[in-house]
Each structure stands twice: as C-alpha cells, then as structure tokens.
Design a protein around this motif. Sequence first.
Motif, PDB file in Angstrom:
ATOM      1  N   LEU A 108      10.809 -77.157   5.853  1.00  0.00           N
ATOM      2  CA  LEU A 108       9.838 -78.034   6.388  1.00  0.00           C
ATOM      3  C   LEU A 108       9.387 -77.796   7.790  1.00  0.00           C
ATOM      4  O   LEU A 108       8.388 -78.529   8.066  1.00  0.00           O
ATOM      5  N   ASN A 109       9.922 -76.677   8.440  1.00  0.00           N
ATOM      6  CA  ASN A 109       9.564 -76.516   9.818  1.00  0.00           C
ATOM      7  C   ASN A 109       9.963 -75.185  10.163  1.00  0.00           C
ATOM      8  O   ASN A 109      10.716 -74.458   9.342  1.00  0.00           O
ATOM      9  N   HIS A 126      15.219 -81.675   6.999  1.00  0.00           N
ATOM     10  CA  HIS A 126      14.099 -80.703   7.298  1.00  0.00           C
ATOM     11  C   HIS A 126      13.567 -79.880   6.105  1.00  0.00           C
ATOM     12  O   HIS A 126      13.181 -78.726   6.284  1.00  0.00           O
ATOM     13  N   ARG A 127      14.287 -80.341   4.951  1.00  0.00           N
ATOM     14  CA  ARG A 127      13.904 -79.455   3.718  1.00  0.00           C
ATOM     15  C   ARG A 127      13.418 -80.318   2.618  1.00  0.00           C
ATOM     16  O   ARG A 127      13.612 -81.511   2.669  1.00  0.00           O
ATOM     17  N   ALA A 128      12.573 -79.745   1.703  1.00  0.00           N
ATOM     18  CA  ALA A 128      12.474 -80.462   0.350  1.00  0.00           C
ATOM     19  C   ALA A 128      13.592 -81.130  -0.152  1.00  0.00           C
ATOM     20  O   ALA A 128      14.789 -80.710  -0.359  1.00  0.00           O
ATOM     21  N   MET A 194      20.484 -87.169   2.459  1.00  0.00           N
ATOM     22  CA  MET A 194      19.271 -86.682   3.040  1.00  0.00           C
ATOM     23  C   MET A 194      18.103 -85.910   1.976  1.00  0.00           C
ATOM     24  O   MET A 194      17.120 -85.454   1.993  1.00  0.00           O
ATOM     25  N   ILE A 195      18.871 -85.695   0.831  1.00  0.00           N
ATOM     26  CA  ILE A 195      17.965 -85.147  -0.381  1.00  0.00           C
ATOM     27  C   ILE A 195      17.381 -86.277  -1.259  1.00  0.00           C
ATOM     28  O   ILE A 195      16.409 -86.028  -2.020  1.00  0.00           O
ATOM     29  N   HIS A 196      17.433 -87.467  -0.825  1.00  0.00           N
ATOM     30  CA  HIS A 196      16.777 -88.598  -1.436  1.00  0.00           C
ATOM     31  C   HIS A 196      15.460 -88.814  -0.402  1.00  0.00           C
ATOM     32  O   HIS A 196      15.678 -88.364   0.784  1.00  0.00           O
ATOM     33  N   ASN A 219       3.795 -81.778   7.818  1.00  0.00           N
ATOM     34  CA  ASN A 219       5.070 -81.797   7.144  1.00  0.00           C
ATOM     35  C   ASN A 219       5.902 -82.924   7.686  1.00  0.00           C
ATOM     36  O   ASN A 219       6.105 -83.042   8.836  1.00  0.00           O
ATOM     37  N   ARG A 220       6.708 -83.612   6.614  1.00  0.00           N
ATOM     38  CA  ARG A 220       7.407 -84.658   7.105  1.00  0.00           C
ATOM     39  C   ARG A 220       8.585 -84.823   5.945  1.00  0.00           C
ATOM     40  O   ARG A 220       8.401 -84.828   4.733  1.00  0.00           O
ATOM     41  N   ARG A 221       9.558 -85.473   6.480  1.00  0.00           N
ATOM     42  CA  ARG A 221      10.570 -86.040   5.386  1.00  0.00           C
ATOM     43  C   ARG A 221      10.947 -87.548   5.705  1.00  0.00           C
ATOM     44  O   ARG A 221      11.199 -87.847   6.822  1.00  0.00           O
ATOM     45  N   ILE A 222      10.646 -88.250   4.590  1.00  0.00           N
ATOM     46  CA  ILE A 222      11.237 -89.676   4.948  1.00  0.00           C
ATOM     47  C   ILE A 222      12.683 -89.739   4.124  1.00  0.00           C
ATOM     48  O   ILE A 222      12.507 -89.346   2.951  1.00  0.00           O
TER      49      ILE A 222
END
Length: 736
Positions: A108-109, A126-128, A194-196, A219-222
């Motif tokens: 995602l970056n 930083h990933r799906a 982190m995959i959640h 793009n963002r991961r929560i």
Amino acid sequence: MTEKAQSPTDVFNNEDSNNSNNPTFDNVLQARLSRRSVLLGSASSAFAGVMGTMGLASIASPAMAAKPTTSGFIEALGFKPVSKSLADSIVVPEGYNVNIVYALGDPLNAKTPAFKNDGTDQHFEHRAGDHHDGMGWFGLSASGKPDTHGDKRGVIAMNHEATTDEKLTSFFIHTDGGKASLPRPAVESDKEMMIHGISVVEVQNKSGQWSYLQSSNYNRRITPMTEVSIHGPARGSEHLVTKFDPKATKSRGTINNCGAGKTPWNTYVSGEENWREYFFRDAQDDERRGKKDKSVTALLRYGRKAGEASRHGWESAGNEDRFARWNNSDLGNSTTEDYRNEMNTFGYIVEVDPYNPQLSLRKRTALGRFAHENCCFATPVAGKPIVAYMGDDSRNEYMYKFVSKAVWDPKDAHSNNRLNVGDKYLDQGTLYVAKFKDDGTGEWLELSMNNPIVAANPDFEFTNNAEVMIFTRLAADAVNATKMDRPEWGGVNPRNGEVYFTLTNNSRRTVDGEFGVDAANPRYYTDMKGKTENKGNVNGHILRLAEAKPTDTAFKWDIYLFGAQADADVSKVNLSNLTDDNDISSVDGLNFSSNTGICWIESDDAAYIDQTNCMMLAAIPGKVGDGSNQTLRYSRADGSEKIVNTQVGKAPNTTTLKRFLVGPKGCEITGWCETPDGKTIFVNIQHPGENTKMSDVNNPNNFESQWPANAGYGPGKRPRSATIAITKADGGRIGT
Ligand code: FEO
Ligand code: CA
Ligand code: CA
Ligand code: CA
C-alpha cells in the motif's frame, strides 16, 4: 466466516452464550398460533389487515434524485443466470468482465516490496490484510478530490475480518505454516495481528480495467494497534479503563471487522464481530474477580469463559504490552494495571473517514456492544432522526435499531468534517431491540435507563447508560427481546424503505424445545451433504420488516426467501420454489443497489458445497405481505403434530431472482459496493482454499484453491482473499 462442523476454529464461531430465560420465538409463536387458530380460515386476510393499516410512506431514492438520466430501479433482471459451479474460478454471466483488483499482501505504499506469497512477506501494516469482508465505495474526481459522484476513481474502505488458520496459526502467511502451539512466536503473532483491521485503498478505472494505486496518499491500514477514540455514552466508563488509558477515552485498534455500511455523510462504518475469540482469561479468573461480580456475568454472557484458549494465543508471545493486552484476566491491583477490561473496548460499530487518513477512527458506543455484523441506514429525511439497523450474529441473539437524537440536516451530506458529523448523529440517540409478536407485527423496545425494565434487571444491576451500551445483550435479555437465528447482514430496500435481514442457518434448530421451529424460524429438515446428514435449518432464510416510518417502534414482518437446494421438497424445505437458476444456501451478505434497486445476496455456506461453491444472487424482491400464510406440519414420535404457521413472501421466479456469480473453491462471497452509476460492482472473495491442511502449506497440488494466482493475479500459488471488480462489456449497468 463459514460455519464448519469439523473446523478446528469452530469453537470460536457462532457462539451461543444466550442463556437468558426470556421467551424464545417459539413461545411467542405458540401464543400467536393459539390466537390465530381462532381466526383460522382467514389467517392471511387477518395478516393483510394488519399490513394494510400501516401503509408505508413513500421514500425518494437519493440515486434517483441525483442521476435521473442514468438511473432507475429495474423490474426484471437482464442477464442469463450462471450454473452452480465447483470450479476453482470466478463464474459470471455472459457479457460480464472480472478484474482482480486487490489481494492479501498487496503493498500500500511505494517502499513496501511486492508480495512474494511464499510465507516470507513482512510488514502487513503496509499491505492488504486478509479475509476481505464488508466494504464501501467513496468516489473521487478525475483530479483525485473527494467527489461522491465519482465513478472512475475512488477509495474503497474494506474490512479484513480474520485469517485462514489451523489450530492457532495463520499458516498461509508463514513459511512453514507457523507454530501451532503455545507460546506463539512474537514474529508470527505480529504478522497475524497486522493482517486484521481495515484497508482504505484507492482504485481507478483506466480503459475499462480496474486496478489499485500502490502509492496513493489515500491508502491506509487500520490494524489492531491503531489508536482509536471512544465516543458516545461509554466514553470514560470505569468498564473501559485499561493500563493503556486510565481515562477510558481511547483504546487500540479494531478486530474481526465483518459487515460494513456507509453513512449518509459519507463515512464508513464497520462492525466488530467475533472479537471475543482473540482474548484469553486464565482458569482462576472467575475466582479472583468473584463469581458473583458483574464483570463475570458480563464475560460469560459475551461468551468468554475462564480458561478457554484464545484463537491465536497472541497473549503468549511475550511480555510486551502489545501481547499482554490480549490476556484479559484480572492480574493487577487495579484496572489501570492490567487488561482485564480490554475486551470491553471491542464489540462496537467503528466509524472511519476514508477521505482523511490523518483522522483516527471512532468507536460509536451509542450503537451498543455485541457481535456486530453490519450497520445499514434508512434513507435520511430532512428534519427527522437518522436511523440505523444492526444484527448480532450469534445463535439466539437479537436485531437492533438506533435512532439519533439529532435530526437530519441535508447540508451535513456535504460536510468536510465528516467524523464531527458522525459525532452529531451517532453519539446520542436511542437504541432499540426487536421483539416479534404473535400477531405478525413487532415492536422495537428501548434499551436505556429510561426503560424501567432495564433499570430493574435483577440479573445485572445497570447503574447508567454507559453500562447499557457496553453490556447491551444483558439489557436486551431484560426486556425479553426475541432470540433470533444468527442475524447477519441487514439492508434497506431503496424502493420502499423495508429492512431485510439474513438469518444464515441453524444446525441446532429442532422441532420442539428451546430451539423449536416457530413462525420466523419455521423449518426443520434433513439435508444430505455427500453421505453426511445435516439437520436443523441448514440453509437459512431472509426475514424482512416494514415500518410506516423508520423512527416508529412498531413494524410488521414476513419471510422473503428460504435458502434451499432446488430439488428439496417444495412443501417443507424449498418454500420459495427455488430452481437450478437461483438456489442458494446460508445467505449472509446482503446489499441493495441505490442505482438499480437490485438486492445482492451472498452466501457463506458449508452445506451445499458438495454441489456448488459459494455464490451471489441478484434479486428484485417485492414487499412485506405480498405472499401468503403457510402451514408446516411436523410429526412427533408420539403421533402428535406440531403445526407452524408462517408468513411466506411471494415466491421469486427466474425474472426476479437469478444466480449472478459463483466463486472459487473454499471461499465465502462477501462485501459489496458499487460506483454511483451502477456500472461497476466490487465483490470480495474471502478465504479461497480455507479447507487446505496446514501440513500441505508448501504442496500447491494439495491446495484446495490456487485462486487468484490461477487467474493470472500475482506470484506463488497460495490462495489469497481478494477484491474483484465486475463490469459489463457493453458498458451498461450491472444486472440490467
Ligand atoms: Fe463475519 Fe457473521 O459473518
Ligand atoms: Ca457468516
Ligand atoms: Ca445437500
Ligand atoms: Ca458475514
């Protein structure tokens, strides 16, 4: 998450911790039947009479108003239905294209390396994430500015519910499958955490092909570690005090995000569902807390027993705070020294502004705490409250509705301070729970200290509204809410405002007893899967409600659709007369298009998968009361009969219900969103290949699925959850 009888994770799924002794639907029905038997001979006209008195206000569709030239609800589905399929591929009708857009591990970056899909990948923050679930579309203009009418460029906010695991380990993201025993390695636990969470990812349509933008600033991961703020009545409550925040105004992260919704002010709301699985309490925790302590009552009501293992064992991975927080045992001298209250910070609807990656997300405690599936909104009306509907997906749990204190100001639909608008509508209001009555109507019952029955609950002494919002199930027990059959997604029909709820299945349904068949759960039958006999309500159904106004506390109901295989008995099982073109089992995801009016129904099935992979249907449903009263008879061993009267909606036909999509092997179809022009829909393929054995993690020939690699997307052969975009080759609206 699929219910699998032999699944090693089954212990975590679909809990049934509702041991409250309030009447089941069965009792309600018995009263209803005895009254109805007096009316019999004119039962359906009596029902129609009730219907007729309520009359629905006509509600304008925002899509109709916004785009009169390209939109319009359709009266007949315009595609040729697809057949059931066991292939390891996506099947869609002739004339439709599928792009795979965004899969587990996609970076995602710019600085995160390409996904290798061999178990060596790192930096999932930083990933799906994994197990793509509910999602929402948030349009952008051609130049990349927020534009709710954007059709070619936009951001998708998306839930990453869980992971494909065996025993404790999420084996496909570890090189050798990982360590399936305690203590869990820190490095594996970090990856699994982190995959959640939630993704926000920009996507674009270039020359008809959809793809995601790896370097978009949106793009963002929560993740479960992202700081979040607690809003609404429970903010500052003693029950949310933790070592992380003694003031109980903030917490960390969100987990097991399942269904989703989009607010009228263009934010994303996400439901925290099976969060209880992730926590561990040691075997002595009840004694230390005191067996009669309110906290123990609440923990048990929410399905967290002392001594029960957590899903991944992250609490065992080290002394660091990010691991310790998953142990919610009472360990210290006070709540500020341990994480005994940590589980109370999960179980909410969380709100995200997908257009602003800088803002933290907000937990909306006014909408109650339970195993939230999704949250769908009634069409807002100027000067009237905002209304949202929600389900608690566990066996024998309830259906809920929230009515805001603030009334709708249409200008708020265009605000740039979207989460502040969310504060206005979602932090104060009234929460209700559904009670189904014996005359074909129902009632929404208030859950607050204003309700003397809640305030006087002898089993759990509520002292304030914060407690009602944190321990919502106990308040709902007190008012004798109706125990339902795993309410999954809700959706509001834009044609008439009626509210649809999927009830996915119930392997514990019986003829008599606590889980005996009743008007709203009228079926008990045997279904064969190969040589395995499954009993109960194996295939699920869809119930719908009609309210004269969304703010009303009265409603009427019927059953729109019964899941069934086409060759099942039409007098007992296949009550909706499904055919090979539209038969389905275990309905779960449900979304209405505001453009075409189509109802998209998705399956998360374990019963019919001997004959077909999970699927998505397109439907043009009618309305509550368009069908008839039906009677089902069950013979008991002693020769007596149990008679169940139910209200069955008008049976669909192959013009109004068709199979549109079948997914690859081992997947669930879930999540749905569309571009406002109705010309692209996005669908999530969750956990393809989930029945693969961990011991085969490096034997691709033994994978249950190799999708999406076998469709040309990405390296390796390990299966990956992914988002697909579906367009029509002629550029038309989907399903027309
Ligand atoms: Fe996450 Fe109830 O499905
Ligand atoms: Ca499900
Ligand atoms: Ca079967
Ligand atoms: Ca679901």
